[in-house]
Design a protein around this motif. Structure first.
Motif, PDB file in Angstrom:
ATOM      1  N   VAL A 101       0.821  -1.206   0.000  1.00 29.87           N
ATOM      2  CA  VAL A 101       0.000   0.000   0.000  1.00 29.87           C
ATOM      3  C   VAL A 101       0.857   1.259   0.000  1.00 29.87           C
ATOM      4  N   LEU A 102       2.013   1.202   0.617  1.00 25.80           N
ATOM      5  CA  LEU A 102       2.913   2.353   0.611  1.00 25.80           C
ATOM      6  C   LEU A 102       3.617   2.532  -0.730  1.00 25.80           C
ATOM      7  N   GLY A 103       3.416   1.563  -1.648  1.00 23.57           N
ATOM      8  CA  GLY A 103       3.969   1.689  -2.982  1.00 23.57           C
ATOM      9  C   GLY A 103       5.408   1.229  -3.118  1.00 23.57           C
ATOM     10  N   TRP A 104       5.912   0.539  -2.097  1.00 21.01           N
ATOM     11  CA  TRP A 104       7.289   0.074  -2.145  1.00 21.01           C
ATOM     12  C   TRP A 104       7.431  -1.223  -2.941  1.00 21.01           C
ATOM     13  N   ILE A 105       6.333  -1.969  -3.076  1.00 19.77           N
ATOM     14  CA  ILE A 105       6.301  -3.163  -3.923  1.00 19.77           C
ATOM     15  C   ILE A 105       4.960  -3.185  -4.636  1.00 19.77           C
ATOM     16  N   ASP A 106       4.879  -3.952  -5.732  1.00 20.74           N
ATOM     17  CA  ASP A 106       3.584  -4.095  -6.408  1.00 20.74           C
ATOM     18  C   ASP A 106       2.930  -5.402  -5.984  1.00 20.74           C
TER      19      ASP A 106
ATOM     20  N   ARG B  58      -4.469   8.748   3.018  1.00 19.66           N
ATOM     21  CA  ARG B  58      -4.869  10.155   2.905  1.00 19.66           C
ATOM     22  C   ARG B  58      -5.826  10.268   1.737  1.00 19.66           C
ATOM     23  N   GLU B  59      -7.078  10.542   2.043  1.00 18.23           N
ATOM     24  CA  GLU B  59      -8.112  10.566   1.026  1.00 18.23           C
ATOM     25  C   GLU B  59      -9.049  11.746   1.254  1.00 18.23           C
ATOM     26  N   GLU B  60      -9.341  12.468   0.195  1.00 19.35           N
ATOM     27  CA  GLU B  60     -10.238  13.618   0.246  1.00 19.35           C
ATOM     28  C   GLU B  60      -9.803  14.612   1.316  1.00 19.35           C
ATOM     29  N   GLY B  61      -8.489  14.784   1.431  1.00 18.10           N
ATOM     30  CA  GLY B  61      -7.949  15.761   2.359  1.00 18.10           C
ATOM     31  C   GLY B  61      -7.953  15.340   3.814  1.00 18.10           C
ATOM     32  N   GLN B  62      -8.283  14.075   4.077  1.00 17.59           N
ATOM     33  CA  GLN B  62      -8.325  13.598   5.453  1.00 17.59           C
ATOM     34  C   GLN B  62      -7.477  12.331   5.601  1.00 17.59           C
TER      35      GLN B  62
ATOM     36  N   ALA C 266      -1.708   5.639   0.613  1.00 13.60           N
ATOM     37  CA  ALA C 266      -1.227   5.667   1.989  1.00 13.60           C
ATOM     38  C   ALA C 266      -0.114   6.679   2.155  1.00 13.60           C
ATOM     39  N   THR C 267       0.072   7.140   3.381  1.00 14.80           N
ATOM     40  CA  THR C 267       1.098   8.126   3.664  1.00 14.80           C
ATOM     41  C   THR C 267       2.176   7.532   4.570  1.00 14.80           C
ATOM     42  N   PRO C 268       3.431   7.563   4.143  1.00 15.13           N
ATOM     43  CA  PRO C 268       4.520   7.020   4.971  1.00 15.13           C
ATOM     44  C   PRO C 268       4.670   7.748   6.302  1.00 15.13           C
ATOM     45  N   ALA C 269       4.173   8.985   6.388  1.00 14.44           N
ATOM     46  CA  ALA C 269       4.325   9.770   7.614  1.00 14.44           C
ATOM     47  C   ALA C 269       3.677   9.084   8.817  1.00 14.44           C
ATOM     48  N   PHE C 270       2.660   8.262   8.569  1.00 17.63           N
ATOM     49  CA  PHE C 270       1.969   7.574   9.651  1.00 17.63           C
ATOM     50  C   PHE C 270       2.244   6.069   9.624  1.00 17.63           C
TER      51      PHE C 270
END
Length: 257
Positions: free
Chosen positions: A59-64, A130-134, A102-106
């Motif tokens: 989900v973080l995009g590090w692998i497919d 992070r979706e629709e600004g939330q 997904a956001t790596p920050a969390f």
């Protein structure tokens, strides 16, 4: 591997993370005590820890998806391997249609829920999108079934509401709780959202925490007797006494209307 008395009692000392904590809680003292004693005696047969790591990377995009499935297949042989492969495959299929951002920050975000005085259970989303600004916390469970009755579902959502959605970053957010249980041999998604279940009232939640702490105290002598009967070598170790963790004695109150 032979377990020792210390290892068994340490399971009672530690409060399980939110999902398993809920599995051992019922709105009945006898059932909660029985479940918690079984938890202390038992040995986990399947762990999805490695599978959760893989889906986070996905989900973080590090692998497919193909790399995720391959990573699951490459896990060393264990009682968990086949279950993890099925779990990862099913999540990859679900995530393809879901298209998380997904956001790596969390990535390592976690918080706690207070059970009693100086006693907290961990609450950790699998990932935060992070979706629709939330920010949206996502919880993914590898269980092959969803063994939670309606009260336990309400308890889980109430814990999440208190631990997660009381925080400023998540106060207006939705939540996504993803189960992938087997139905006729195929894992299919069962997804809950914030608001799907009525929350417990403050009185109901307080009663349940007191009930759990009472069951936890009562479990210690039961386990001590079981240790003496089943693990004679282990009882040579020092056995801890039941901790005084309750804020007040058990005094159940009627829930508010």
């Amino acid at each position: 591997m032979t377990r020792t008395a210390k290892a068994i009692f340490s399971k009672l000392d530690r409060i399980p993370a939110a999902p398993n904590f809920v599995r051992y809680n019922f709105d009945d003292l006898a059932k909660t005590l029985k479940a918690y004693v079984a938890f202390a005696k038992g040995m986990p047969t399947v762990s999805y820890v490695e599978g959760v790591k893989i889906i986070k990377d996905l989900v973080l995009g590090w692998i497919d998806a193909e790399q995720a499935k391959k990573a699951a297949r490459k896990l060393k042989a264990s009682p968990s391997r086949e279950a993890i492969i099925g779990f990862v495959n099913a999540f990859c299929h679900y995530a393809e249609s879901r298209s998380y951002t997904a956001t790596p920050a969390f990535a390592e975000f976690s918080t706690t829920f207070a059970v009693g005085r100086n006693l907290f259970l961990p609450v950790k989303p699998t990932l935060v999108a992070r979706e629709e600004g939330q920010f949206r916390p996502i919880f993914v469970f590898g269980w092959k079934s969803v063994p939670l009755d309606r009260f336990q579902r309400r308890l889980l959502m109430t814990i999440l509401e208190d631990a997660i959605f009381s925080l400023t970053d998540f106060s207006e957010s939705d939540a996504e709780i993803v189960f992938l249980p087997e139905v006729n041999g195929v894992r299919v998604p069962e997804v809950w959202h914030r608001g799907d279940y009525d929350l417990l009232s403050a009185a109901e939640l307080r009663n349940q925490m007191e009930l759990f702490l009472s069951a936890r105290e009562m479990a210690y002598p039961i386990i001590a007797q079981w240790v003496e009967e089943k693990l004679p070598k282990a009882v040579q170790e020092e056995q801890p006494s039941a901790p005084d963790t309750r804020q007040i004695s058990l005094r159940l109150e009627p829930p508010s209307a």
